[in-house]
Design an enzyme around this catalytic site. Structure first.
Site, short mmCIF file in Angstrom:
data_model
loop_
_atom_site.label_atom_id
_atom_site.label_comp_id
_atom_site.label_asym_id
_atom_site.label_seq_id
_atom_site.Cartn_x
_atom_site.Cartn_y
_atom_site.Cartn_z
N CYS A 1 -28.87 -0.23 -28.98
CA CYS A 1 -28.89 -1.67 -29.16
C CYS A 1 -28.41 -2.31 -27.86
CB CYS A 1 -28.01 -2.18 -30.29
SG CYS A 1 -28.47 -1.53 -31.88
N ARG B 1 -32.43 0.45 -24.51
CA ARG B 1 -31.31 0.80 -25.38
C ARG B 1 -31.72 0.81 -26.86
NH1 ARG B 1 -26.39 0.38 -22.91
NH2 ARG B 1 -25.41 0.20 -24.95
N TRP C 1 -31.70 -0.73 -32.25
CA TRP C 1 -32.01 0.66 -32.58
C TRP C 1 -31.33 0.86 -33.93
CZ3 TRP C 1 -29.55 5.26 -33.72
CH2 TRP C 1 -30.32 6.42 -33.61
N ASN D 1 -23.52 -4.36 -31.32
CA ASN D 1 -23.93 -3.01 -30.95
C ASN D 1 -22.80 -2.09 -31.38
OD1 ASN D 1 -24.70 -0.67 -29.59
ND2 ASN D 1 -23.96 -1.39 -27.61
N GLY D 2 -23.09 -1.16 -32.29
CA GLY D 2 -22.05 -0.25 -32.79
C GLY D 2 -22.19 -0.06 -34.28
N GLU E 1 -34.85 22.03 -20.15
CA GLU E 1 -35.11 20.64 -19.75
C GLU E 1 -36.60 20.33 -19.80
OE1 GLU E 1 -33.40 18.11 -19.41
OE2 GLU E 1 -34.46 16.73 -18.10
N LYS F 1 -38.11 17.40 -22.05
CA LYS F 1 -38.92 16.31 -21.47
C LYS F 1 -40.22 16.17 -22.23
CE LYS F 1 -36.64 14.64 -19.78
NZ LYS F 1 -35.29 14.55 -19.34
N GLU G 1 -39.72 14.89 -25.91
CA GLU G 1 -39.24 13.52 -26.13
C GLU G 1 -40.26 12.45 -25.75
OE1 GLU G 1 -35.63 12.22 -24.12
OE2 GLU G 1 -36.16 13.31 -22.31
N HIS H 1 -38.08 38.68 -28.44
CA HIS H 1 -37.21 38.81 -29.62
C HIS H 1 -37.54 37.78 -30.69
CE1 HIS H 1 -34.79 41.82 -27.61
NE2 HIS H 1 -34.80 41.04 -26.53
N LYS I 1 -31.98 5.09 -24.81
CA LYS I 1 -31.46 5.76 -23.62
C LYS I 1 -29.99 6.10 -23.75
CE LYS I 1 -31.72 6.25 -18.80
NZ LYS I 1 -32.30 7.60 -18.86
O1 M6R Z 1 -26.29 8.92 -20.52
P1 M6R Z 1 -26.09 10.35 -20.83
O2 M6R Z 1 -26.37 11.24 -19.69
O3 M6R Z 1 -24.71 10.63 -21.40
O4 M6R Z 1 -27.14 10.69 -21.97
C1 M6R Z 1 -27.16 11.95 -22.59
C2 M6R Z 1 -28.43 12.13 -23.38
O5 M6R Z 1 -28.51 11.19 -24.40
C3 M6R Z 1 -29.67 12.02 -22.48
O6 M6R Z 1 -29.64 12.94 -21.45
C4 M6R Z 1 -30.95 12.26 -23.31
O7 M6R Z 1 -31.03 13.57 -23.75
C5 M6R Z 1 -32.19 11.86 -22.50
N1 M6R Z 1 -33.12 11.19 -23.34
C6 M6R Z 1 -32.88 13.01 -21.91
O8 M6R Z 1 -34.03 12.67 -21.23
#
Ligand code: M6R
Length: 628
Positions: A2, A27, A74, A100-101, A501, A505, A508, A524, A623
């Site tokens: 948010c 956000r 969000w 926000n929260g 990673e 990527k 997501e 395995h 994010k």
């Molecule tokens: O802001 P941060 O690095 O603490 O965020 C951590 C994760 O939420 C962040 O890396 C998330 O996994 C991303 N969407 C990855 O691309």
């Protein structure tokens, strides 16, 4: 999660708010809303969907007011509906609020408010907060009533408003960043934070509030980072900062070092693309001024620890979430490999509840791009509560984690807006490599090896440029592979986290099922997935594991699996083994994770584009994850 923006000034609030909100969309982006105090009363506009939809609705209204608040959501409590979108208005029509929260005790408060005649139109915890402020506001003696009762001095509407917010916040449990307006106090706003970021922007005859500086930089570069438990009363002409228990706070005004252009997309199609291509610069910035004068080690001014302190440390504990956790795994590999100091890596969300036994002389590190991830922040607080020193590797200057850590390393990668982390990740990898060098040189790494290591890292930005030159080739590969719905990413040692990673990527941003595995683990279990419909992305190393990885690739080929190999240009792959090859320049071992990451970022990006996905705002994600 948010985003909120608030404005009090002399200009029309609506366009300023919407411009700021657009920058906070990363956000959360399931619904949005805006409230402006108008000469004729309150205007409230809400919409399901993106900020663009809200802007259209707002444009159709005559919004001339100069005080307003807005929100991009969000969803936590309640589905994605217009009724659940913020701002929320109290049932008596006096208080309007964005939040926000998460308010944890909202059910008990709601029951209480229902007995007092307040009504609710949404399923949110926020509406409860809003009505509780209205309840306290109504209870505070109004000036006219006070005059009649002979109360002296009579409270102004303004102090009544402030007191009602303060009293409410003393009763709520949970987290909040809020901005509140009262229809009886035009030209005023009250904002407060606990556990959710909130930044005050100090302007010329205007003051603003936002969840992130990116929403403020087009108006001002002077900011105050609110701390938990602080509350600010804003008017166009000034602001007063205090704690919930009424103590005045002297504001520390910081200057933001980047401007609005840094948060613009420019000629790129997406922020993610822009940020992938910004990596050479981000990597240069991560290293700038951080090598020792003799060229054999690294320097970190912000760690607040002496070399003697480091000598007593017998273990590092790294915690983070998501992509940052993958950076922790690379840090583990490099520190153990070069400095021979044990490293433990934990998900921040697990660490905070696991109550793990810890070594006496452990040093904690948290890694967070945003510096606001709630689980990472909680892990940091837990480590500190147990008496451990905790360092932070953060990108966002002034973020909560950066401020609460005992020391740390800023990434200087510039604003990262795309939800999928790219430049922040490779910058975390490079900083981890530099930190490994720093501690390795205090142990057994020789001067000559140190020089070689430093030169290897200094070469990384140019080598990254060379990888980026392959973007058209990777795009062409992506166009052929975009139809598959399952992928494996396989790597070993420092490239295993890069396999994780790569899989993250891809899933997501393109919603493709992908798994990262150590290449040798494939047989395995995951090998059962292999078919012509499930391609594998292999990270091929040079050196002693080369033949082992080639054998794993043969096993995939024998089962008719497609292979994309990411391999250093100094190795020769057996003819016909890989269906597609992306090369990376030969480099120092400590630089390898950085260079190997770039092809998988590009591959995921182009596959997501080919599938028509909303790359910068993938479904269900935000994010900055500021709720548990
Ligand atoms: O802001 P941060 O690095 O603490 O965020 C951590 C994760 O939420 C962040 O890396 C998330 O996994 C991303 N969407 C990855 O691309």
């Amino acid at each position: 999660m948010c985003g909120i923006v608030g404005y009090v000034g002399r200009q029309r609030a609506a366009s300023i708010l919407l411009e700021g909100l657009k920058r906070l969309e990363y956000r959360g982006y399931d619904s949005a809303g805006l409230a402006v105090l108008q000469p004729g009363g309150l205007a409230l506009v809400k919409s399901v969907g993106r900020v663009a939809a809200l802007s259209k609705l707002a444009a159709a209204r005559k919004l001339t007011g100069t005080t307003g608040i807005c929100h991009t959501r969000w969803a936590t409590h309640g589905g994605v509906t217009e009724a659940n979108a913020h701002p929320h208005l109290s049932s008596d029509g006096r208080i309007v609020l964005v939040h926000n929260g998460v308010i944890e005790n909202y059910i008990a408060i709601k029951k209480f408010l229902l007995t007092k005649g307040y009504t609710f139109t949404s399923e949110t915890d926020t509406e409860v907060l809003c009505n509780l402020i209205a309840y306290h506001y109504a209870k505070e003696t109004a000036p006219a009533a006070a005059q009649a009762a002979g109360v002296n001095p009579q409270p102004s509407e303004s102090s009544r408003f402030l007191t009602s917010v303060r009293k409410t916040l003393l009763h709520v449990e949970g987290t909040y960043g809020i901005a509140v307006l009262c229809t009886e106090c035009p030209g005023e706003m009250v904002a407060a934070r606990k556990g959710s970021p909130l930044i005050l922007g100090v302007g010329d005859q205007e003051n603003l509030i936002a969840s992130d500086v990116s929403a403020l930089v087009s108006r001002t570069q002077s900011v105050v980072y609110l701390k938990d438990g602080e509350l600010v009363h804003l008017t166009a002409g000034g602001f007063a900062l205090s704690t919930l228990d009424l103590a005045d706070v002297s504001p520390v005004i910081d200057k933001v070092t980047w401007d609005v252009n840094d948060a613009e997309m420019g000629a790129h199609a997406h922020f993610m693309e822009k940020e992938i291509f910004e990596q050479p610069t981000a990597l240069e910035n991560a290293m700038r001024g951080r090598f020792s004068a003799d060229g054999s080690s690294a320097n970190f001014g912000g760690l607040n620890l002496t070399p003697a302190d480091f000598r007593t440390i017998d273990r590092f504990v790294f915690t983070s979430c998501g992509t940052g956790w993958h950076a922790c795994l690379v840090a583990e590999h490099l520190i153990e490999r070069f400095a021979r100091i044990p490293v433990e890596v934990d998900y921040a969300s697990e660490f905070r509840y696991r109550n793990a036994p810890l070594d006496r002389d452990a040093l904690f590190f948290v890694i967070s791009q945003s510096g606001e991830t709630i689980d990472t922040l909680a892990a940091l607080r837990e480590a500190k509560r147990k008496g451990y020193k905790c360092m932070a590797i953060c990108n966002v200057v002034g973020s909560t984690i950066a401020r609460e850590a005992d020391g740390g390393i800023y990434q200087h990668a510039g604003p990262e807006i795309g939800v999928a982390s790219t430049k922040a990740f490779t910058s975390q990898l490079l900083i981890s490599a530099m930190f490994a060098l720093y501690v390795a040189r205090m142990r057994d790494l020789s001067f000559a090896e140190g020089i070689e290591y430093v030169n290897g890292l200094k070469a990384v930005p140019d080598l990254a440029r060379r990888v980026l030159e392959q973007a058209p080739h990777i795009k062409e590969i992506a166009s052929r592979y975009s139809k598959y719905n399952d992928f494996l990413f396989l790597g070993r040692l420092s490239l295993f986290p890069i396999a994780l990673e790569g899989a993250l990527k891809l899933k997501e941003i393109s919603y493709i099922h992908a798994e990262g595995y150590p290449a040798a683990e494939m047989k395995h279990g995951p090998i059962a997935l292999i078919s012509p419909e499930c391609p594998s992305v292999f990270f091929v190393p040079k050196g002693e594991l080369f033949n082992k990885v080639i054998s794993s690739m043969q096993e995939i080929k024998a089962r008719k699996g497609l292979i994309i190999a990411i391999a250093p240009d100094c190795v020769e792959l057996p003819e016909g083994l890989a269906d597609d090859v992306i090369t990376i320049p030969d480099c120092h071992e400590a630089a390898l994770p950085v260079l190997a990451t770039i092809p998988v970022q590009l591959l995921s990006y182009y596959i997501a584009c080919a599938r028509g996905c909303d790359v910068d705002k993938p479904r269900n994600l935000a994010k900055s994850v500021t709720v548990e």
